[in-house]
Design an enzyme around this catalytic site. Structure first.
Site: not given
Ligand code: PLP
Length: 387
Positions: A187
Site C-alpha cells: 500500500k
Molecule cells: C480494497 C481493499 N480492501 C481491503 C483490503 C484489506 O486490507 P488488509 O490487507 O490491510 O486487511 C485490501 C487489501 O489488499 C484492499 O485492497
C-alpha cells in the site's frame, strides 16, 4: 532483458523506522502505547478526521466498522464486486448479506446509479471502494445514503493521499460515515500489516476503540501507564484488533515519507501514460470527470484481447518471461464460488465488472522504482505488443 526480477510492488522502509522498532522493543512497551498514539494523531492531522483509530489490518477495520454500525443478520450492504475479499468478508461475518452494484469501466468505481438501483428496505450501508486510489463520486453516493438513511464506509485501502473535490479521503462528513485504510506492504504506506479507521462520529469512534480491544472500555495505555486506572467495564464483545507499537514505529516514519512516496508514484504513472498511449490492445486508466487527486496505489491498464492478439493472462506470462512482475487486482468477487453462493450473482449479472475483471492487470508501481525500472516495464510492454 532485465537480469533481476522487478516485483509489482515493494515497500520502502527507512533506517529510522528500523531503529525505532528496535528502541520500541527495548522500551518494553509493545502494544497501543505512545508510538500508536502518535501515529493516530498524525493520521488524524493528515486526513482531517476527528478520530483516527489504529487497528491491525484494514480487514479488522472494516469488520469493526460493520460491528460498530450494528449491522447483522437480515441487513444488506451494497458494495462493488471489483475489490479484495476483505470488503465483503467483513459484511458476511456480521451475518449481513453483501449486495453487488456494478462499476463504471473507466473509473473502475461503483456508480451512484447502480447503488440507487440496489437499495432495498433491508439496506443498511454502502461500501464504496476508491479503486486504485481513484475517489468514487462521493457527493452523489452520500446524497443517496442520506435519502435512504444508510451508513457509508469508504474502503480507502488504496486511497491514502487521494482527494475528492479538494477534500482528503478520510476526512469524513458527519455521523455514520467512516473510512478504512490499509498498511499492507504493497500500500501507499506500510506498517507490515495494519489499518486505520477514520471518522468524525464520536459514538462510532468510542465503539471502535472498545471493539478493537475485546470490548474493554479502556485501552492498555489508560490501564497500565503510571497515571492510569486499572478498572474497566465491558458492554459488548469485541475482538483483538489492536496495533502494536512496533507497527506504529514504522507507520510514524512512513507518514513522514508519504507525500514523497505519492509524488514518485505520480511521476511513474505519468511516464507510463505517455509511453504506453496508443499501443494496440492496451487500454489506459481514464480520469474521472469530477475534481480529484488520484493516489495511484496501483496502475491498472486493461488488455483487450481482440486488439492486442493476446489475453491478459498471456500478457502476464510474457511479462514474467521478461523478469517483470505483474498482479491481478481483481477477479470480480461474484466469480468466486463463495460469493456466488452468498449473493446469488453469477457471470452475466455484473457486465462492467466482468469486462474489467477479464482484462485488468497491475504493472509495477512503487516509490523505490528507478527510471530504468520504469523504462524496462515500458520496453517489455512495447515488445510484447509488437510481436
Ligand atoms: C480494497 C481493499 N480492501 C481491503 C483490503 C484489506 O486490507 P488488509 O490487507 O490491510 O486487511 C485490501 C487489501 O489488499 C484492499 O485492497
Amino acid at each position: 532483458m532485465r537480469k533481476d526480477f522487478l516485483p509489482f510492488a515493494r515497500p520502502s522502509i527507512g533506517e529510522d523506522a528500523i531503529s525505532d522498532v528496535a528502541d520500541c522493543i527495548r522500551s518494553g512497551w509493545l502494544v497501543m502505547g505512545a508510538r500508536t498514539a502518535r501515529f493516530e494523531e498524525s493520521f488524524s492531522h493528515y486526513t482531517g478526521a476527528r478520530y483516527a483509530l489504529a487497528v491491525n489490518s484494514a480487514t479488522a477495520g472494516l469488520h469493526c466498522a460493520m460491528m460498530a454500525l450494528g449491522i447483522g443478520a437480515g441487513d444488506e450492504v451494497i458494495t462493488t464486486p471489483m475489490t479484495f475479499a476483505a470488503t465483503v468478508n467483513a459484511v458476511i461475518l456480521t451475518g449481513a448479506k453483501p449486495v453487488f452494484a456494478d462499476i463504471d469501466r473507466d473509473t473502475l468505481c461503483i456508480t451512484p446509479e447502480n447503488i440507487e438501483r440496489a437499495v432495498t428496505k433491508k439496506t443498511k450501508a454502502v461500501i464504496p471502494v476508491h479503486f486504485a486510489g481513484m475517489p468514487c463520486d462521493m457527493d452523489r453516493i452520500e446524497a443517496i445514503a442520506d435519502a435512504h438513511g444508510l451508513a457509508v464506509v469508504e474502503d480507502a485501502a488504496h486511497a491514502l493521499g487521494a482527494e475528492y473535490r479538494g477534500r482528503r479521503i478520510g476526512a469524513g462528513r458527519g455521523p455514520r460515515r467512516l473510512a478504512v485504510f490499509s498498511f499492507h506492504p504493497t500500500k501507499n504506506i506500510t506498517t507490515g500489516e495494519g489499518g486505520m479507521v477514520c471518522t468524525q462520529d464520536e459514538e462510532l469512534a468510542e465503539k471502535i476503540m472498545m471493539l478493537r480491544q475485546n470490548g474493554m472500555s479502556k485501552g492498555a495505555w489508560n490501564r497500565y501507564a503510571a497515571k492510569g486506572r486499572a478498572d474497566y467495564d465491558i458492554f459488548f464483545p469485541g475482538l483483538k484488533y489492536t496495533m502494536t507499537d512496533m507497527q506504529a514505529a514504522i507507520g510514524n516514519s512512513q507518514m513522514r515519507l508519504l507525500e514523497s512516496f505519492n509524488r514518485r508514484r505520480d511521476e511513474i504513472v505519468s511516464f507510463y501514460m505517455s509511453e504506453l498511449s496508443g499501443l494496440p490492445g492496451i487500454i489506459l486508466p481514464k480520469p474521472a470527470p469530477w475534481p480529484h487527486k488520484h493516489s495511484w496505489h496501483i496502475f491498472t491498464p486493461l488488455i483487450d484481447r481482440d486488439a492486442a492478439g493476446f489475453s491478459r493472462d498471456e500478457f502476464m506470462l510474457r511479462m514474467r518471461e521478461r523478469n517483470i512482475g505483474t498482479a491481478l487486482h481483481y477477479r470480480a468477487l461474484h466469480l468466486y464460488s463463495c460469493y456466488r453462493e452468498i449473493t446469488g450473482a453469477s457471470r452475466g449479472s455484473l457486465p462492467e465488472a466482468e469486462y474489467v475483471s477479464d482484462r485488468i492487470v497491475s504493472l509495477p508501481l512503487f516509490p523505490a522504482m528507478t527510471d530504468e525500472d520504469a523504462e524496462d516495464v515500458v520496453s517489455a510492454v512495447k515488445e510484447i505488443c509488437s510481436l
